[in-house]
Design a protein around this motif. Structure first.
Motif, PDB file in Angstrom:
ATOM      1  N   GLY A  64       0.836  -1.203   0.000  1.00 33.33           N
ATOM      2  CA  GLY A  64       0.000   0.000   0.000  1.00 33.33           C
ATOM      3  C   GLY A  64       0.864   1.244   0.000  1.00 33.33           C
ATOM      4  O   GLY A  64       1.747   1.409  -0.840  1.00 33.33           O
ATOM      5  N   GLU A  65       0.652   2.115   0.974  1.00 30.70           N
ATOM      6  CA  GLU A  65       1.417   3.359   1.085  1.00 30.70           C
ATOM      7  C   GLU A  65       2.603   3.221   2.024  1.00 30.70           C
ATOM      8  O   GLU A  65       3.316   4.195   2.270  1.00 30.70           O
ATOM      9  N   ARG A  66       2.825   2.013   2.542  1.00 29.13           N
ATOM     10  CA  ARG A  66       3.898   1.836   3.511  1.00 29.13           C
ATOM     11  C   ARG A  66       4.993   0.911   2.982  1.00 29.13           C
ATOM     12  O   ARG A  66       4.743   0.030   2.148  1.00 29.13           O
ATOM     13  N   ALA A  67       6.191   1.139   3.489  1.00 27.97           N
ATOM     14  CA  ALA A  67       7.327   0.265   3.188  1.00 27.97           C
ATOM     15  C   ALA A  67       7.553  -0.624   4.402  1.00 27.97           C
ATOM     16  O   ALA A  67       7.646  -0.137   5.534  1.00 27.97           O
ATOM     17  N   ILE A  68       7.610  -1.921   4.164  1.00 26.87           N
ATOM     18  CA  ILE A  68       7.798  -2.900   5.225  1.00 26.87           C
ATOM     19  C   ILE A  68       9.136  -3.586   5.003  1.00 26.87           C
ATOM     20  O   ILE A  68       9.392  -4.114   3.915  1.00 26.87           O
ATOM     21  N   GLY A  69       9.996  -3.568   6.010  1.00 24.49           N
ATOM     22  CA  GLY A  69      11.315  -4.157   5.834  1.00 24.49           C
ATOM     23  C   GLY A  69      11.737  -5.016   7.003  1.00 24.49           C
ATOM     24  O   GLY A  69      11.352  -4.769   8.148  1.00 24.49           O
ATOM     25  N   SER A  70      12.516  -6.046   6.711  1.00 29.28           N
ATOM     26  CA  SER A  70      13.108  -6.910   7.724  1.00 29.28           C
ATOM     27  C   SER A  70      14.616  -6.888   7.523  1.00 29.28           C
ATOM     28  O   SER A  70      15.104  -7.190   6.424  1.00 29.28           O
ATOM     29  N   PHE A  71      15.365  -6.504   8.553  1.00 27.00           N
ATOM     30  CA  PHE A  71      16.820  -6.411   8.474  1.00 27.00           C
ATOM     31  C   PHE A  71      17.455  -7.214   9.599  1.00 27.00           C
ATOM     32  O   PHE A  71      17.007  -7.157  10.745  1.00 27.00           O
ATOM     33  N   TYR A  72      18.507  -7.972   9.268  1.00 27.48           N
ATOM     34  CA  TYR A  72      19.352  -8.591  10.279  1.00 27.48           C
ATOM     35  C   TYR A  72      20.644  -7.783  10.310  1.00 27.48           C
ATOM     36  O   TYR A  72      21.315  -7.634   9.285  1.00 27.48           O
ATOM     37  N   VAL A  73      20.979  -7.246  11.479  1.00 30.81           N
ATOM     38  CA  VAL A  73      22.133  -6.347  11.563  1.00 30.81           C
ATOM     39  C   VAL A  73      23.077  -6.778  12.678  1.00 30.81           C
ATOM     40  O   VAL A  73      22.669  -7.363  13.690  1.00 30.81           O
ATOM     41  N   THR A  74      24.359  -6.487  12.477  1.00 30.99           N
ATOM     42  CA  THR A  74      25.386  -6.668  13.501  1.00 30.99           C
ATOM     43  C   THR A  74      26.212  -5.391  13.543  1.00 30.99           C
ATOM     44  O   THR A  74      26.099  -4.520  12.675  1.00 30.99           O
ATOM     45  N   GLU A  75      27.046  -5.279  14.559  1.00 30.88           N
ATOM     46  CA  GLU A  75      28.053  -4.223  14.521  1.00 30.88           C
ATOM     47  C   GLU A  75      28.979  -4.511  13.340  1.00 30.88           C
ATOM     48  O   GLU A  75      29.125  -5.655  12.925  1.00 30.88           O
ATOM     49  N   ALA A  76      29.579  -3.462  12.784  1.00 37.09           N
ATOM     50  CA  ALA A  76      30.471  -3.650  11.634  1.00 37.09           C
ATOM     51  C   ALA A  76      31.604  -4.619  11.959  1.00 37.09           C
ATOM     52  O   ALA A  76      32.131  -5.301  11.076  1.00 37.09           O
ATOM     53  N   SER A  77      31.958  -4.707  13.246  1.00 39.75           N
ATOM     54  CA  SER A  77      33.015  -5.625  13.674  1.00 39.75           C
ATOM     55  C   SER A  77      32.517  -7.062  13.776  1.00 39.75           C
ATOM     56  O   SER A  77      33.290  -7.979  13.985  1.00 39.75           O
ATOM     57  N   GLY A  78      31.177  -7.246  13.670  1.00 43.52           N
ATOM     58  CA  GLY A  78      30.591  -8.566  13.792  1.00 43.52           C
ATOM     59  C   GLY A  78      30.025  -8.852  15.160  1.00 43.52           C
ATOM     60  O   GLY A  78      29.417  -9.898  15.373  1.00 43.52           O
ATOM     61  N   ASN A  79      30.219  -7.937  16.108  1.00 45.23           N
ATOM     62  CA  ASN A  79      29.711  -8.128  17.461  1.00 45.23           C
ATOM     63  C   ASN A  79      28.213  -7.862  17.532  1.00 45.23           C
ATOM     64  O   ASN A  79      27.608  -7.325  16.593  1.00 45.23           O
ATOM     65  N   ASN A  80      27.611  -8.212  18.678  1.00 44.46           N
ATOM     66  CA  ASN A  80      26.196  -7.963  18.901  1.00 44.46           C
ATOM     67  C   ASN A  80      25.902  -6.469  18.887  1.00 44.46           C
ATOM     68  O   ASN A  80      26.744  -5.649  19.235  1.00 44.46           O
ATOM     69  N   VAL A  81      24.685  -6.142  18.516  1.00 41.28           N
ATOM     70  CA  VAL A  81      24.281  -4.743  18.423  1.00 41.28           C
ATOM     71  C   VAL A  81      23.905  -4.214  19.803  1.00 41.28           C
ATOM     72  O   VAL A  81      23.158  -4.861  20.553  1.00 41.28           O
ATOM     73  N   ASN A  82      24.417  -3.033  20.124  1.00 40.03           N
ATOM     74  CA  ASN A  82      24.026  -2.359  21.366  1.00 40.03           C
ATOM     75  C   ASN A  82      22.626  -1.798  21.196  1.00 40.03           C
ATOM     76  O   ASN A  82      22.345  -1.107  20.218  1.00 40.03           O
ATOM     77  N   LEU A  83      21.731  -2.078  22.151  1.00 40.98           N
ATOM     78  CA  LEU A  83      20.352  -1.648  22.006  1.00 40.98           C
ATOM     79  C   LEU A  83      20.198  -0.132  22.021  1.00 40.98           C
ATOM     80  O   LEU A  83      19.224   0.399  21.491  1.00 40.98           O
ATOM     81  N   SER A  84      21.153   0.569  22.617  1.00 38.51           N
ATOM     82  CA  SER A  84      21.095   2.028  22.564  1.00 38.51           C
ATOM     83  C   SER A  84      21.298   2.522  21.136  1.00 38.51           C
ATOM     84  O   SER A  84      20.737   3.541  20.729  1.00 38.51           O
ATOM     85  N   THR A  85      22.073   1.781  20.356  1.00 39.46           N
ATOM     86  CA  THR A  85      22.260   2.125  18.942  1.00 39.46           C
ATOM     87  C   THR A  85      20.956   1.928  18.182  1.00 39.46           C
ATOM     88  O   THR A  85      20.607   2.721  17.305  1.00 39.46           O
ATOM     89  N   VAL A  86      20.219   0.856  18.514  1.00 47.19           N
ATOM     90  CA  VAL A  86      18.933   0.610  17.875  1.00 47.19           C
ATOM     91  C   VAL A  86      17.975   1.771  18.139  1.00 47.19           C
ATOM     92  O   VAL A  86      17.226   2.194  17.255  1.00 47.19           O
ATOM     93  N   GLU A  87      18.018   2.297  19.342  1.00 51.72           N
ATOM     94  CA  GLU A  87      17.136   3.410  19.680  1.00 51.72           C
ATOM     95  C   GLU A  87      17.478   4.654  18.844  1.00 51.72           C
ATOM     96  O   GLU A  87      16.585   5.379  18.393  1.00 51.72           O
ATOM     97  N   LEU A  88      18.769   4.890  18.594  1.00 54.00           N
ATOM     98  CA  LEU A  88      19.175   6.002  17.737  1.00 54.00           C
ATOM     99  C   LEU A  88      18.655   5.794  16.319  1.00 54.00           C
ATOM    100  O   LEU A  88      18.173   6.731  15.673  1.00 54.00           O
TER     101      LEU A  88
END
Length: 485
Positions: free
Chosen positions: A399-423
């Motif tokens: 419809g009028e919306r874009a729906i996306g699914s992303f799998y992300v890591t830190e560029a170094s390969g480490n787990n993502v900090n949830l504070s980064t997700v909030e940004l």
């Protein structure tokens, strides 16, 4: 004097004669089993029919709890025990009719307009993009920011992205963009403009490749028919030889091949394992694939077997806990078995790659926001600027919306900090949901933890099909766990 060369005339409908005489029969049975729906398929056999059937059920996000497959001779028979993602029987009449027509449509003809309209209204059926879009395919070395740079170039060249799916495996990446003219709308067909866009994208991909390193960028005008995106991604990564990265799985005893090494692995090892044996008395090669369970595992495995021109004569799939086992009795399309260690090694590597490609690592983020020109470029730029690397992505328009699914890591390969997700959430706008927090195989959505089977320690796999195949039906009636397609 020139002598005319005569050739016998062969009616183009001859190949489909058996299918027309004996059309496919599909029965949806909600009475026999208390907790699942039986989808029974009885059809004339042809190469690829198993993939066609599994593909239909996969596109509907159904869960298979049991399946018995037999296609010896000229006939194909299968019974799928299925539920929806919540473990319920299939009771929606329009969905049932869709399954019946879709399974028959894989043999001959297509879906009726009424069924197509109903499936679109109720949002079931394959989520394919139509042939009305220009298709961009890319394979190359994976690196942070690649998807962002490619989508930025497309935005600058006034190309609107209708859908994109991207996979990474080891150091390789493959993605498919469906694009249209951002100014005039519709597909991009002008040869000069297509060449210009392809050249710009080639420069982006080439920038971080060493001389002679494999890479490919191809932009194609609309073609007749539909392309199954996920199957095409398997084909692209296979052509890119990403399976060559799986040698370590073979050599260290955690991959398996022409010996029992595939099942003599360290306790607690969660890697995929492939064991290939010969059953000379019956003329089969027996392939066992053991892995951690995940959605669409069956589809991914059958894709590889089909595209490598192997014929599945019998198969069983089952589950135990979070482990998965698939057992296939196969031959080459020419009727030969796998006799050389080279053949076995390559098939094992390709199956391992197929299992690993979709087992994405990282934090899964679901993004839903108002669609706009250049949206994917903006979203992926935000990820890149916040030090996040995309390991897998699927984005489309609803419809009028874009729906996306992303799998992300830190560029170094480490787990993502949830504070980064909030940004990221604040910069993107709309909604950003965290589906899981796994750095390994993704946690399944919903209450069902489905799978295929695990064998204990050094137990040798049994040749469970063959001369006693019909007397072994009770084996497939035991309480197997569900298989997520």
């Amino acid at each position: 004097m020139e002598v005319a060369a005569y050739q016998p005339y062969i009616d183009p409908d001859y190949d489909s004669l058996i299918e027309r005489i004996y059309p496919a029969r599909v029965c949806i049975d909600n009475e026999t089993c208390r907790d699942c729906t039986l989808v029974k398929v009885d059809s004339a056999n042809k190469h690829g029919i198993l993939l066609e059937m599994v593909q239909v059920l996969t596109d509907l996000d159904l869960v298979i709890s049991k399946s018995y497959i037999s296609s010896d001779g000229g006939w194909f028979m299968d019974v799928f025990h299925v539920t929806d993602q919540l473990g319920n029987k299939l009771t929606d009449e329009s969905l049932i009719l869709y399954i019946q027509q879709a399974l028959c449509a894989t043999r001959r003809g297509g879906l009726s307009k009424e069924i197509q309209g109903s499936s679109q209204t109720k949002h079931f059926g394959p989520h394919h993009v139509s042939s009305e879009h220009t298709v961009l395919e890319m394979t190359g070395t994976d690196r942070p920011g690649l998807l962002s740079e490619m989508s930025a170039v497309l935005a600058e060249l006034a190309c609107h992205i209708a859908m994109v799916v991207a996979w990474t495996h080891h150091t390789r990446a493959a993605c498919i963009f469906y694009v249209e003219d951002g100014v005039k709308g519709g597909p991009i067909t002008d040869p000069e403009r297509l060449a210009q866009i392809e050249e710009q994208l080639e420069n982006v991909v080439e920038a971080h490749h060493a001389e002679g390193e494999r890479r490919s960028v191809r932009l194609m005008a609309p073609m007749a028919g539909r392309m199954h995106t996920e199957r095409r991604l398997h084909q692209l990564m296979f052509a890119d030889k990403d399976y060559e990265q799986c040698r370590r799985c073979w050599s260290n005893g955690c991959g398996g091949g022409g010996s029992r090494g595939g099942y003599e692995h360290r306790n607690g090892c969660e890697r995929a394992h492939v064991l290939i044996e010969s059953w000379k008395d019956k003329g089969y090669s027996v392939v066992n694939v053991r892995s951690r369970d995940r959605p669409k595992l069956l589809f991914d495995t059958v894709c590889v077997l089909t595209d490598m021109q192997y014929v599945v004569f019998h198969a069983s799939v089952s589950s135990e806990g979070s482990s998965a086992n698939q057992e296939y009795f196969i031959r080459h399309q020419d009727g030969c078995t796998l006799d050389s260690e080279t053949e076995k090694r390559k098939l094992a590597q390709c199956l391992l790659a197929a299992v690993e490609r979709r087992a994405s690592h990282g934090l899964r983020l679901e993004v839903s926001t108002q669609n706009r020109t250049g949206l994917l470029s903006d979203v992926t730029r935000v990820f890149r600027e916040n030090g996040l690397s995309i390991t897998r992505a699927e984005v489309g328009i609803r419809g009028e919306r874009a729906i996306g699914s992303f799998y992300v890591t830190e560029a170094s390969g480490n787990n993502v900090n949830l504070s980064t997700v909030e940004l990221v959430r604040k910069e993107i706008g709309g909604s950003v949901s965290i589906l899981n927090k796994s750095s390994g195989v993704s946690t399944p959505r919903g209450p069902l933890s489905a799978g295929l089977i695990s064998r204990s320690g050094d137990e040798k796999p049994r040749l469970s099909l063959g001369s006693l195949i019909w007397s072994q039906l009770e084996r497939f009636s035991s309480n197997f766990g569900p298989i997520r397609l």
